[in-house]
Design an enzyme around this catalytic site. Structure first.
Site, short mmCIF file in Angstrom:
data_model
loop_
_atom_site.label_atom_id
_atom_site.label_comp_id
_atom_site.label_asym_id
_atom_site.label_seq_id
_atom_site.Cartn_x
_atom_site.Cartn_y
_atom_site.Cartn_z
N TYR A 145 0.87 -1.18 0.00
CA TYR A 145 0.00 0.00 0.00
C TYR A 145 0.90 1.22 0.00
CZ TYR A 145 -3.26 3.52 1.86
OH TYR A 145 -4.02 4.64 2.05
N ASP A 240 9.38 2.57 -0.84
CA ASP A 240 8.42 3.27 0.01
C ASP A 240 8.79 2.93 1.45
OD1 ASP A 240 6.34 3.99 1.63
OD2 ASP A 240 4.75 3.30 0.29
N LYS A 283 5.61 9.73 8.24
CA LYS A 283 5.43 9.24 9.62
C LYS A 283 6.48 9.80 10.59
CE LYS A 283 2.77 5.18 8.20
NZ LYS A 283 1.39 5.45 8.59
N1 HOZ Z 1 -3.47 3.61 6.21
C1 HOZ Z 1 -3.04 3.69 7.56
C2 HOZ Z 1 -2.45 2.42 8.04
N2 HOZ Z 1 -1.64 1.71 7.15
C3 HOZ Z 1 -4.17 4.07 8.45
C4 HOZ Z 1 -4.14 5.48 8.80
C5 HOZ Z 1 -5.21 5.90 9.79
O1 HOZ Z 1 -6.31 5.40 9.76
O2 HOZ Z 1 -4.92 6.78 10.58
#
Ligand code: HOZ
Length: 443
Positions: A145, A240, A283
């Site tokens: 992802y 990534d 992050k």
């Molecule tokens: N896509 C995020 C985890 N891989 C989730 C982000 C969120 O819901 O804060």
């Protein structure tokens, strides 16, 4: 069973106002059932809910909180920056300091562009790769992802997979045709894709360690193979490292080497470094505030506007508050070099899951490296999207709720990574191991 009247009432209001009641799908708890709790405050390894419950948090705001929540040094850095103003829309000194830190610590990054999220970073890196190579097609891997831009939301992990839409609606077929999706860890598939699309592949984008389909590590030599086949085909390799950057090592996965302090005793995997052409970050480099970055070889990065023809921009890019928080988080990591400690915590939690499951006769796989891990309830070794899906998601949901009832919060999806922080050392991880042991016994 604890009741959460305040969270329940907030969620009822949220459901009327926001799709699914949330601003990011996985937060809605739909794959594990029940209603989400709302968080009032967070400190160290602990979340305090709107109902006053204290939870040991293994989500860590989905990765950024490597020092735990609300670290005093990061808070002080934000406060100091706040005193000067919140956003200028001009260059500011913090951006230069952040760029110096990133380029010094991540060996493959000679130049960097700061943006506001991981999604922006991967989307822009793909555009840059296409502009640089003058090719249109890209390769991604199922289960990886890379945020929610059109080219990348195909056979995606994270919330897209959790909620059963790994190929999102709304992506034009013409866009999807430019994305070749391959199984992770499969060399023959890569060889075939390059043969079938000779001279057309702009880039391969990969989470070098997958964190959005649960946690999965590459087979021995796979990343080196990827480096070799992309170089051979004039294709850019994009890592990534939005999740893994500064989490597994100061230089991310690309900094891991066999002599590294970090061990991976749980697989036949020997880590050796392979350097990508471009790296996406996010992050941790925001210290808990919104941020993203992508960087790499200067020759490629100089194709970005204003030097080159590839356009990318952002009103809040390099925002002084986010920069101050991120710089402080990175400096703390440099000072403490906590990676061996974090790996010990990851192993402690992993061992607790494995030992309890073994006692119960319950098959489970627990891939772990440093402060990233996840549990798949399956007898099948997990090495890609297909094997990740063999995990028993219903059993995971029961595990999740039983842990939550006892005050331990794991991600509300079988396809997300568990994160630890330095604040978990001692009481927090010890308590979580006790809870996991009790819960698995009773499953
Ligand atoms: N896509 C995020 C985890 N891989 C989730 C982000 C969120 O819901 O804060």
């Amino acid at each position: 069973m604890p009741t959460n009247p305040i969270s329940d009432s907030l969620f009822a209001r949220a459901l009327r106002l926001m799709p699914g009641g949330v601003n990011s799908p996985v937060r809605a708890f739909r794959s594990v059932g029940g209603t989400p709790f709302f968080v009032q405050s967070a400190r160290g390894a602990t979340l305090t809910t709107a109902d006053g419950r204290e939870l040991i948090d293994f989500v860590c705001t989905w990765g950024p909180a490597i020092h735990g929540h609300n670290h005093p040094r990061i808070r002080a850095a934000i406060a100091e920056a706040l005193d000067q103003g919140t956003s200028f829309g001009t260059p500011n000194p913090y951006e230069v300091e952040m760029a110096e830190l990133i380029t010094r610590l991540v060996p493959s990054i000679q130049k960097v562009r700061l943006c506001n999220s991981g999604t922006e970073a991967t989307m822009s890196a793909i555009r840059l790769a296409r502009g640089f190579t003058r090719r249109d097609k890209i390769i991604k891997f199922s289960g990886c992802y890379h945020g929610h831009s059109d080219s990348l939301l195909i056979k995606a992990g994270s919330g897209a997979l959790t909620h059963g839409h790994p190929d999102s609606a709304g992506i034009p077929a013409a866009f999807a045709q430019e994305t070749v999706v391959l199984p992770y860890n499969d060399r023959a598939a890569l060889e075939a894709a390059f043969a079938a699309n000779h001279g057309q592949i702009a880039c391969v984008i990969i989470e070098p360690f997958c964190g959005n389909v649960g946690f999965i590590m590459p087979d021995h030599g796979y990343l080196q193979y990827l480096r070799e086949i992309t170089a051979r085909n004039g294709t850019l390799l994009i890592y990534d490292e939005v999740m893994t950057g500064f989490r597994l090592h100061l230089a991310g996965v690309q900094g891991l080497a066999p002599e590294s302090a970090l061990r991976t005793p749980h697989s036949a995997f020997t880590i050796s470094s392979t350097l990508p052409d471009l790296t996406c970050l996010g992050k941790i480099i925001g210290g808990g505030l919104p941020v993203g970055a992508f960087g790499g070889r200067a020759e490629i990065m100089d194709h970005l506007a204003p030097l080159g023809p590839v356009y990318q921009a952002g009103t809040l890019s390099g925002n002084p508050l986010a920069m101050a928080a991120g710089i402080s988080a990175l400096r703390l990591l440099e000072e403490e070099n906590p990676y061996a400690r974090l790996d010990a915590l990851g192993q402690q939690l992993r061992d607790a899951v494995l030992t309890a499951a073994q006692a119960k006769g319950l098959p489970v796989q627990v891939p772990q490296c440093g402060s990233m891990l996840s549990a798949f309830f399956t007898p099948t070794p997990v090495r890609d999207y297909a094997t990740a899906l063999t995990g028993d998601a219903k059993l995971f949901a029961r595990f999740f709720h039983a842990c939550l009832e006892q005050g331990v919060y794991f991600p509300p999806s079988a396809y997300e990574t568990w994160f630890l922080s330095t604040a978990h050392e001692g009481a927090a991880v010890d308590r979580a191991c006790e809870v996991v042991t009790d819960v698995i016994k009773a499953l």
